[in-house]
Design a protein around this motif. Structure first.
Motif, mmCIF file in Angstrom:
data_model
loop_
_atom_site.group_PDB
_atom_site.id
_atom_site.type_symbol
_atom_site.label_atom_id
_atom_site.label_comp_id
_atom_site.label_asym_id
_atom_site.label_seq_id
_atom_site.Cartn_x
_atom_site.Cartn_y
_atom_site.Cartn_z
ATOM 1 N N PRO A 31 0.887 -1.346 0.109
ATOM 2 C CA PRO A 31 -0.004 -0.096 -0.115
ATOM 3 C C PRO A 31 0.684 1.150 0.113
ATOM 4 O O PRO A 31 0.494 2.330 -0.691
ATOM 5 C CB PRO A 31 -0.735 0.059 1.261
ATOM 6 C CG PRO A 31 -0.789 -1.498 1.614
ATOM 7 C CD PRO A 31 0.293 -2.024 1.195
ATOM 8 N N LYS A 32 2.226 1.360 0.633
ATOM 9 C CA LYS A 32 2.772 2.578 1.040
ATOM 10 C C LYS A 32 3.394 2.859 -0.635
ATOM 11 O O LYS A 32 3.527 4.077 -0.947
ATOM 12 C CB LYS A 32 3.977 2.333 1.679
ATOM 13 C CG LYS A 32 3.413 2.251 3.356
ATOM 14 C CD LYS A 32 4.686 2.155 4.182
ATOM 15 C CE LYS A 32 4.145 2.337 5.623
ATOM 16 N NZ LYS A 32 5.230 2.466 6.495
ATOM 17 N N LYS A 33 3.883 1.814 -1.317
ATOM 18 C CA LYS A 33 4.392 1.874 -2.645
ATOM 19 C C LYS A 33 3.059 2.316 -3.601
ATOM 20 O O LYS A 33 3.204 3.221 -4.623
ATOM 21 C CB LYS A 33 4.994 0.692 -3.399
ATOM 22 C CG LYS A 33 6.366 0.419 -2.589
ATOM 23 C CD LYS A 33 6.797 -0.813 -3.208
ATOM 24 C CE LYS A 33 8.314 -1.176 -2.589
ATOM 25 N NZ LYS A 33 9.039 -2.482 -3.024
ATOM 26 N N GLY A 34 2.069 1.876 -3.466
ATOM 27 C CA GLY A 34 0.838 1.984 -4.100
ATOM 28 C C GLY A 34 0.304 3.536 -3.958
ATOM 29 O O GLY A 34 -0.254 4.118 -5.084
ATOM 30 N N ASN A 118 0.325 -3.078 -6.386
ATOM 31 C CA ASN A 118 0.475 -1.929 -5.570
ATOM 32 C C ASN A 118 -0.833 -1.004 -5.172
ATOM 33 O O ASN A 118 -0.972 -0.326 -3.975
ATOM 34 C CB ASN A 118 1.931 -1.305 -5.410
ATOM 35 C CG ASN A 118 2.842 -2.217 -5.389
ATOM 36 O OD1 ASN A 118 2.892 -3.330 -4.420
ATOM 37 N ND2 ASN A 118 4.078 -1.840 -6.009
ATOM 38 N N ILE A 119 -1.205 -0.355 -6.370
ATOM 39 C CA ILE A 119 -2.000 0.581 -6.579
ATOM 40 C C ILE A 119 -3.290 -0.069 -6.042
ATOM 41 O O ILE A 119 -4.129 0.695 -5.105
ATOM 42 C CB ILE A 119 -2.172 1.210 -7.853
ATOM 43 C CG1 ILE A 119 -1.096 1.803 -8.368
ATOM 44 C CG2 ILE A 119 -3.526 2.089 -8.052
ATOM 45 C CD1 ILE A 119 -1.124 2.194 -9.697
ATOM 46 N N LEU A 120 -3.733 -1.168 -6.349
ATOM 47 C CA LEU A 120 -4.980 -1.962 -5.793
ATOM 48 C C LEU A 120 -4.765 -2.059 -4.302
ATOM 49 O O LEU A 120 -5.908 -1.752 -3.621
ATOM 50 C CB LEU A 120 -5.100 -2.955 -6.429
ATOM 51 C CG LEU A 120 -5.431 -3.009 -8.091
ATOM 52 C CD1 LEU A 120 -5.750 -4.312 -8.547
ATOM 53 C CD2 LEU A 120 -6.822 -2.189 -8.443
ATOM 54 N N ALA A 121 -3.753 -2.371 -3.831
ATOM 55 C CA ALA A 121 -3.515 -2.670 -2.204
ATOM 56 C C ALA A 121 -3.783 -1.202 -1.692
ATOM 57 O O ALA A 121 -4.136 -1.128 -0.508
ATOM 58 C CB ALA A 121 -2.354 -3.143 -1.817
ATOM 59 N N TYR A 122 -3.293 -0.130 -2.184
ATOM 60 C CA TYR A 122 -3.453 1.071 -1.849
ATOM 61 C C TYR A 122 -4.862 1.619 -1.476
ATOM 62 O O TYR A 122 -5.364 2.082 -0.530
ATOM 63 C CB TYR A 122 -2.845 2.242 -2.488
ATOM 64 C CG TYR A 122 -2.872 3.543 -2.099
ATOM 65 C CD1 TYR A 122 -2.678 4.107 -0.903
ATOM 66 C CD2 TYR A 122 -3.833 4.585 -3.050
ATOM 67 C CE1 TYR A 122 -2.873 5.322 -0.468
ATOM 68 C CE2 TYR A 122 -4.241 5.876 -2.635
ATOM 69 C CZ TYR A 122 -3.721 6.284 -1.377
ATOM 70 O OH TYR A 122 -4.118 7.506 -0.911
ATOM 71 N N PRO A 126 -5.535 1.861 2.461
ATOM 72 C CA PRO A 126 -4.623 3.038 2.391
ATOM 73 C C PRO A 126 -3.842 3.079 3.745
ATOM 74 O O PRO A 126 -4.608 2.892 4.788
ATOM 75 C CB PRO A 126 -5.563 4.353 2.068
ATOM 76 C CG PRO A 126 -6.862 3.811 2.541
ATOM 77 C CD PRO A 126 -6.936 2.329 2.332
ATOM 78 N N PRO A 127 -2.645 3.429 3.698
ATOM 79 C CA PRO A 127 -1.801 3.507 4.976
ATOM 80 C C PRO A 127 -2.161 5.064 5.609
ATOM 81 O O PRO A 127 -2.629 5.844 5.050
ATOM 82 C CB PRO A 127 -0.210 3.680 4.503
ATOM 83 C CG PRO A 127 -0.377 4.162 3.105
ATOM 84 C CD PRO A 127 -1.552 3.645 2.522
ATOM 85 N N LYS A 128 -2.352 4.587 6.880
ATOM 86 C CA LYS A 128 -2.958 5.852 7.845
ATOM 87 C C LYS A 128 -1.936 7.048 7.760
ATOM 88 O O LYS A 128 -0.620 6.858 7.798
ATOM 89 C CB LYS A 128 -2.919 5.179 9.326
ATOM 90 C CG LYS A 128 -4.187 4.387 9.444
ATOM 91 C CD LYS A 128 -4.352 4.009 10.893
ATOM 92 C CE LYS A 128 -5.559 3.098 11.141
ATOM 93 N NZ LYS A 128 -5.996 2.685 12.521
ATOM 94 N N GLU A 129 -2.273 8.398 7.845
ATOM 95 C CA GLU A 129 -1.240 9.384 7.718
ATOM 96 C C GLU A 129 -0.893 9.520 9.261
ATOM 97 O O GLU A 129 -1.428 9.317 10.237
ATOM 98 C CB GLU A 129 -2.006 10.825 7.241
ATOM 99 C CG GLU A 129 -2.517 10.788 5.722
ATOM 100 C CD GLU A 129 -3.096 11.735 5.425
ATOM 101 O OE1 GLU A 129 -2.986 12.854 6.265
ATOM 102 O OE2 GLU A 129 -3.520 11.977 4.362
ATOM 103 N N GLU A 130 0.684 9.901 9.182
ATOM 104 C CA GLU A 130 1.104 10.265 10.508
ATOM 105 C C GLU A 130 0.509 11.451 11.042
ATOM 106 O O GLU A 130 0.500 12.380 10.440
ATOM 107 C CB GLU A 130 2.767 10.206 10.247
ATOM 108 C CG GLU A 130 3.200 8.979 9.951
ATOM 109 C CD GLU A 130 4.617 9.131 9.603
ATOM 110 O OE1 GLU A 130 5.274 10.168 9.925
ATOM 111 O OE2 GLU A 130 5.522 8.060 9.300
#
Length: 452
Positions: A31-34, A118-122, A126-130
């Motif tokens: 997801p991060k790369k995505g 990777n895009i589909l995983a995102y 989606p990773p949580k924003e810091e």
């Protein structure tokens, strides 16, 4: 009984395979790369949580699976070459094309299978924003601000007390001086005071020649002041009015490196550079409905910039929810900053195209510590550093003439070499081999060049 057990086992195996397949749909890809790939390739038309030019892509893998029974392999084909997928007669591909007003999605043959995963995983997770700021750090800053406020208050009180003490001392001194003056009022001193000048009229009669001279000097200075004021009428260097929509050139031209001529196309091909129409703004802001940049002007936040984008939508009559124009427009009343008098002829294209190299070279020679890379900056200043555009130069006749006298004509241009060949030869004979052709030598100081 045995047959039922066999079927039961087969069912468990099938369910296990289905669950593992479903899990793999979500597990494949990073997801991060995505996220980086999504921002680079998709954000112009898509968002995760809302419809833009294209549909919202949050949870798109599950949506396609539930509604159409299609897996990630279909999404791979759609992203790689949706045109070929539609041409093959794929029902869902053509349905999406019709649903979104036959706006053809870009094709991404450059994306690898891993990139698409990777895009589909995102889009799925989606990773949580810091968090933007640590709570403890915020609390520390708050306590520091409170302490600073207390210190400032104590300083103010100390200064006020000092002023009261000084005022008391001055009052005491005045009383003492008055007492001394009274003690010195002897008869002899009274007679002496009667012979002194006690008014301005008496002083003027006694020294009339000096007074006339002073008046003459003051009159000359006053006339010079009036003349100087008249000469600067219409010169507004530093003028930077507030606009109906806050447009930061630092964000657009500075942070995002947008070329000046993308918005001011008339500067290259016409006499006037033009104020961009709202349709030019919508070329980008149709898909950029909120500000996600890192740069923030002092005193402004994301909500402020988002509100300014909404003003553009209101002016253009754009409904971001429906992704269509309503037909209800509202012209933007921009305040003009640079405005040449009606009797002055100035052609932008002549300077931007024909004089580009010469103007940049001349400016950089005269300003070694303030180099420019774009010809526009020679007159308008470093607009890419301005949050609010201001008039950077005088734009007087003398300012233009000085530029024409010091700017050399670009003789590396084949046209100029041929057109000014005879003039160049004449200058060489008159001034020697090192003679330079400046703009004034080719008619840059003729009145008719700039005045009708």
């Amino acid at each position: 009984m045995i047959s039922w057990r066999k079927h039961y086992k087969k069912s468990l195996i099938a369910i296990g395979l289905l669950l593992s397949t479903s899990a793999s749909i979500h597990a494949q890809g990073d997801p991060k790369k995505g996220q980086d790939l999504f921002k680079a390739n998709c954000t112009a038309c898509h968002a995760l949580d809302k419809q833009m030019i294209g549909p919202a892509l949050g949870g798109i893998v599950d949506k396609v699976k539930k509604e159409q029974g299609l897996g990630p392999d279909w999404l791979h084909k759609w992203i790689k070459d949706n045109k070929a997928l539609r041409a093959s007669g794929d029902k869902y591909a053509n349905q999406i094309y019709e649903e979104f007003n036959k706006v053809e999605m870009l094709q991404f043959p450059n994306l690898s299978e891993e990139d698409i995963d990777n895009i589909l995983a995102y889009t799925t997770d989606p990773p949580k924003e810091e968090p933007k700021a640590d709570a403890a750090a915020t609390a520390t800053d708050a306590s520091a601000n409170v302490q600073q406020s207390k210190d400032s208050q104590l300083n103010s009180q100390a200064i006020l007390a000092a002023f009261v003490v000084i005022a008391g001392l001055l009052l005491w001194l005045l009383v003492k001086i008055r007492q001394l003056v009274k003690l010195q009022q002897t008869p002899e001193l009274t007679d002496l005071n009667s012979t002194r000048v006690n008014s301005f009229s008496e002083l003027y009669k006694k020294y009339s020649f000096v007074g006339k001279g002073v008046i003459a000097i003051l009159a000359v200075l006053a006339l010079y002041g009036v003349w100087n004021s008249l000469m600067w009428i219409g010169v507004y260097k530093g003028y930077k009015p507030e606009q109906p929509i806050h447009f930061s050139h630092k964000i657009h031209a500075g942070e995002n490196k947008i070329d000046c001529q993308l918005c001011h196309s008339g500067a290259k091909y016409g006499k006037v550079s033009e104020i961009p129409s709202v349709n030019v703004c919508m070329n980008c802001h149709r898909s950029i409905s909120e500000y996600n940049g890192k740069y923030m002007e002092p005193g402004k936040d994301k909500a402020f910039y988002d509100g300014e984008i909404q003003k553009i939508y209101a002016a253009a009559g754009w409904d971001p929810a429906k992704q269509q124009y309503t037909g209800k427009t509202s012209p933007i009343e921009w305040t003009r900053i640079h405005n040449m008098p009606d009797f002055v002829y100035f052609n932008h294209s002549q300077h931007v195209v024909a004089g580009e190299k010469a103007i940049i070279s001349s400016f950089n020679k005269k300003n070694p510590n303030n180099q420019i890379d774009v010809v526009c900056k020679a007159c308008h200043g470093k607009v890419d550093t301005m949050n609010v555009v201001q008039m950077a130069n005088d734009f007087t006749m003398g300012w233009c003439i000085e530029c024409h006298r010091t700017t050399e004509v670009d003789m590396t241009n084949g046209y100029n070499q041929e057109y000014f060949k005879n003039l160049h030869d004449k200058l060489k004979k008159q001034y020697g081999e090192g003679a330079k052709i400046t703009v004034d030598a080719i008619g840059g100081l003729e009145c008719g060049k700039c005045h009708y």
